[in-house]
Design a protein around this motif. Sequence first.
Motif, PDB file in Angstrom:
ATOM      1  N   LEU A  40     -17.307 -20.734 136.729  1.00 48.65           N
ATOM      2  CA  LEU A  40     -17.921 -19.611 136.867  1.00 48.65           C
ATOM      3  C   LEU A  40     -19.621 -19.905 136.397  1.00 48.65           C
ATOM      4  O   LEU A  40     -20.376 -19.553 137.139  1.00 48.65           O
ATOM      5  CB  LEU A  40     -17.497 -18.511 135.501  1.00 48.65           C
ATOM      6  N   GLU A  41     -19.451 -21.091 135.610  1.00 48.85           N
ATOM      7  CA  GLU A  41     -20.778 -21.431 135.306  1.00 48.85           C
ATOM      8  C   GLU A  41     -21.566 -22.239 136.613  1.00 48.85           C
ATOM      9  O   GLU A  41     -22.558 -21.863 137.031  1.00 48.85           O
ATOM     10  CB  GLU A  41     -20.717 -22.483 134.201  1.00 48.85           C
ATOM     11  N   PHE A  45     -24.775 -20.885 138.531  1.00 49.17           N
ATOM     12  CA  PHE A  45     -26.149 -21.899 138.816  1.00 49.17           C
ATOM     13  C   PHE A  45     -26.304 -22.031 140.340  1.00 49.17           C
ATOM     14  O   PHE A  45     -27.565 -22.011 140.471  1.00 49.17           O
ATOM     15  CB  PHE A  45     -25.236 -23.288 138.074  1.00 49.17           C
ATOM     16  N   LEU A  46     -25.235 -22.122 141.094  1.00 47.29           N
ATOM     17  CA  LEU A  46     -25.756 -22.282 142.431  1.00 47.29           C
ATOM     18  C   LEU A  46     -26.243 -20.935 143.143  1.00 47.29           C
ATOM     19  O   LEU A  46     -27.297 -20.890 143.863  1.00 47.29           O
ATOM     20  CB  LEU A  46     -24.364 -22.585 143.314  1.00 47.29           C
ATOM     21  N   ALA A 175     -20.161 -33.982 130.254  1.00 42.05           N
ATOM     22  CA  ALA A 175     -19.834 -34.567 132.033  1.00 42.05           C
ATOM     23  C   ALA A 175     -19.880 -33.254 132.768  1.00 42.05           C
ATOM     24  O   ALA A 175     -20.304 -33.574 133.569  1.00 42.05           O
ATOM     25  CB  ALA A 175     -18.620 -35.435 131.878  1.00 42.05           C
ATOM     26  N   TRP A 176     -19.379 -32.113 132.208  1.00 41.78           N
ATOM     27  CA  TRP A 176     -19.106 -31.093 133.250  1.00 41.78           C
ATOM     28  C   TRP A 176     -20.749 -30.480 133.321  1.00 41.78           C
ATOM     29  O   TRP A 176     -21.321 -30.049 134.314  1.00 41.78           O
ATOM     30  CB  TRP A 176     -18.448 -29.887 132.517  1.00 41.78           C
ATOM     31  N   GLY A 177     -21.529 -30.491 132.013  1.00 37.86           N
ATOM     32  CA  GLY A 177     -23.021 -30.052 132.370  1.00 37.86           C
ATOM     33  C   GLY A 177     -23.796 -31.039 133.417  1.00 37.86           C
ATOM     34  O   GLY A 177     -24.399 -30.724 134.259  1.00 37.86           O
ATOM     35  N   ALA A 178     -23.600 -32.203 133.382  1.00 42.09           N
ATOM     36  CA  ALA A 178     -24.074 -33.186 134.080  1.00 42.09           C
ATOM     37  C   ALA A 178     -23.750 -32.910 135.629  1.00 42.09           C
ATOM     38  O   ALA A 178     -24.308 -33.274 136.610  1.00 42.09           O
ATOM     39  CB  ALA A 178     -23.846 -34.621 133.721  1.00 42.09           C
ATOM     40  N   PHE A 179     -22.217 -32.635 135.623  1.00 38.76           N
ATOM     41  CA  PHE A 179     -21.609 -32.621 136.995  1.00 38.76           C
ATOM     42  C   PHE A 179     -22.467 -31.441 137.725  1.00 38.76           C
ATOM     43  O   PHE A 179     -22.774 -31.413 138.893  1.00 38.76           O
ATOM     44  CB  PHE A 179     -20.184 -32.207 136.997  1.00 38.76           C
TER      45      PHE A 179
END
Lengths: 218, 176
Positions: A40-41, A45-46, A175-179
């Motif tokens: 969802l995030e 974001f996209l 890592a997810w935030g950076a992904f």
Amino acid sequence: MPDELLPDDLLIDRLAADLKPVRPRTNGRDGLLVGALCILELALFLLTGAMRPDMPVAMHHPSFWWKLTSLGLIAAVSGTASVVSFHPAGSPRRGIRWVLAIVLACLAVGWGLDSGRAGWAALDARLDWRHGVQCLVKMLLLALPAVAGLAVLMRRGAPTDRSGTAWSVGIAAAAWGAFVFVFACPSDDPLYIAFWYMLACLSVAVVSRLLLPVLARW
Amino acid sequence: MAEPDWDRMMQAAQAGDADSYRRLLGEVGAWLRRYYHRRLPPAMVDDAVQDTLLAVHEKRHTYDPARPFGAWLGAIARYKWIDRLRAMKSHPSVELDENLPVPGHEEAVSSAVSLERLLAELKPAQADVIRLVKLQGFSIMEASHRTGQTMSLVKVNIHRGLARLSAMIRSRNDAG
């Protein structure tokens, strides 16, 4: 800890009287919840139009795929280790060891990709401090939903290695935030990515390690 | 370690069956008492048993019926054991139990044997001061006089020894 000791039988009677049906927690359901939150995030974001404008070109760079797969792999392995460790008999330690091995392997691949570049002479220009700090802040913000989601599940679960679980949660969320940020980040320089992305991930992991064991104490 | 019925009783408890739950907690309470008698000074056992029963109650939704109840309970009991060891760091000493030799003598002896086995894996300087201050109730100063260590070193050795004990326990998959 009980404030005042009761005879065991009296305590047991009170606990039985307080009994309400509960829905058993499972790793699968927790994993699905976290996965749904993360997807969802990414979608939101996209949808905000944050994607880098030169994405078709970037997709031809090996370093784009390097950062995407590296971070996705780290997030998946550490996220799985986190969810497993929310069960009292689950330990995050093996997952964390795997993550460390993956990080080293990813850095080695990045080093290989970087070998064709101009070298260390232009270090200051390559690290691009001004943009780097902006990227760092964005990655920290993008890690927040995953940290919050995993923290709620950690608190609801029963982790018996709270410090290990906190590390694992911090690494997974970072890592997810950076992904997610990979889709917006205009840089494909392995040095820039290794430095700023690792700094962001370390920051989130350390803060998680400090805060989550206290919040999830039981 | 677990009775075969425990899995079934816990599943019934998760569905709201208070009778099964009461019976299960009674059996679990007895098992916890034996478990902690082998691992903690007698004065800490009652508190540890009740703390763990409360944890079992609060976290009963984390029991996954597809997995054995014994492993779940053993992990919680071990977690609370480590908690107790950590708590020993912040308390001056464990209260001496005046009734130690009366009804629980046999269990107290086995407790001492198990603790002794764990302490034997520490450095002698650490084990000595933990025995004196945490188990026998001596003050830091008395332990310092008896062992020849400075008072600061006594405190450091207690802290490090208890941390080492916690780490040893965590690293072992000791559910029984």
